[in-house]
Design a protein around this motif. Structure first.
Motif, mmCIF file in Angstrom:
data_model
loop_
_atom_site.group_PDB
_atom_site.id
_atom_site.type_symbol
_atom_site.label_atom_id
_atom_site.label_comp_id
_atom_site.label_asym_id
_atom_site.label_seq_id
_atom_site.Cartn_x
_atom_site.Cartn_y
_atom_site.Cartn_z
ATOM 1 N N GLU A 46 11.228 4.245 43.501
ATOM 2 C CA GLU A 46 10.851 5.257 42.517
ATOM 3 C C GLU A 46 11.089 4.730 41.104
ATOM 4 O OE1 GLU A 46 12.258 9.827 41.291
ATOM 5 O OE2 GLU A 46 13.497 8.586 42.594
ATOM 6 N N PHE A 47 10.125 4.948 40.239
ATOM 7 C CA PHE A 47 10.285 4.574 38.839
ATOM 8 C C PHE A 47 11.316 5.490 38.183
ATOM 9 C CE2 PHE A 47 9.450 3.125 34.691
ATOM 10 C CZ PHE A 47 9.312 4.238 33.862
ATOM 11 N N VAL A 48 12.233 4.882 37.401
ATOM 12 C CA VAL A 48 13.260 5.656 36.719
ATOM 13 C C VAL A 48 13.011 5.680 35.213
ATOM 14 C CG1 VAL A 48 15.720 5.846 36.216
ATOM 15 C CG2 VAL A 48 14.971 5.138 38.495
ATOM 16 N N ALA A 49 12.975 4.500 34.600
ATOM 17 C CA ALA A 49 12.823 4.445 33.146
ATOM 18 C C ALA A 49 12.456 3.039 32.737
ATOM 19 C CB ALA A 49 14.117 4.875 32.455
ATOM 20 N N TYR A 60 10.038 7.650 31.185
ATOM 21 C CA TYR A 60 10.981 8.180 32.177
ATOM 22 C C TYR A 60 10.254 8.814 33.341
ATOM 23 C CZ TYR A 60 14.439 7.630 28.491
ATOM 24 O OH TYR A 60 15.249 7.110 27.512
ATOM 25 N N GLY A 61 10.865 8.693 34.514
ATOM 26 C CA GLY A 61 10.382 9.445 35.654
ATOM 27 C C GLY A 61 10.736 10.913 35.489
ATOM 28 N N ASP A 62 9.946 11.781 36.084
ATOM 29 C CA ASP A 62 10.148 13.220 35.899
ATOM 30 C C ASP A 62 11.530 13.675 36.350
ATOM 31 O OD1 ASP A 62 6.711 14.133 36.729
ATOM 32 O OD2 ASP A 62 7.632 13.534 34.834
ATOM 33 N N SER A 63 12.058 13.055 37.387
ATOM 34 C CA SER A 63 13.317 13.528 37.955
ATOM 35 C C SER A 63 14.529 13.191 37.086
ATOM 36 C CB SER A 63 13.515 12.939 39.357
ATOM 37 O OG SER A 63 13.556 11.523 39.297
#
Length: 118
Positions: A46-49, A60-63
């Motif tokens: 998952e992409f984070v930042a 940034y990732g939505d989460s």
């Protein structure tokens, strides 16, 4: 050849904070951006930042929006300040290099484990 080494992972209680760092060495000159991804057991990466050296933008990732902050320096070091951590943030966090605006991230570091207890 490029090497990336992450540090700063660990065990923290929910609501706590951690700061990750990643240093790239070798032929890093001219890279477009550096960023963070994470992978939890049984889940997709998952992409984070990420931060772009060319335009100074951060992504940034939505989460993680509003809780994590990415920053960088010298086009070879990137940090990830993680606040208000949640158990669902538990994962192996890896940093990577993006060579152009349209390229995928890669190569990657070995990763650092972040565990958030409830």
């Amino acid at each position: 050849q490029v090497q990336l080494v992450e540090s700063g992972g660990g065990l923290v209680q929910a609501g706590g904070s951690l700061r990750l760092s990643c240093v790239a060495s070798g032929r890093t000159s001219g890279n477009y951006a550096m960023g963070w991804f994470r992978q939890a057991p049984g889940k997709e990466r998952e992409f984070v930042a990420a931060t772009s050296w060319y335009d100074g933008n951060t992504y940034y990732g939505d989460s993680v929006k509003g809780r994590f902050t990415v920053s960088g320096e010298n086009a070879n070091t990137v940090h990830l300040q993680m606040n208000r951590l949640k158990p669902e943030d538990t994962a192996v966090y890896s940093c990577g290099i993006k060579w152009t605006k349209t390229a995928n991230f890669g190569p990657w570091g070995q990763g650092t484990q972040v565990t958030v207890s409830a």
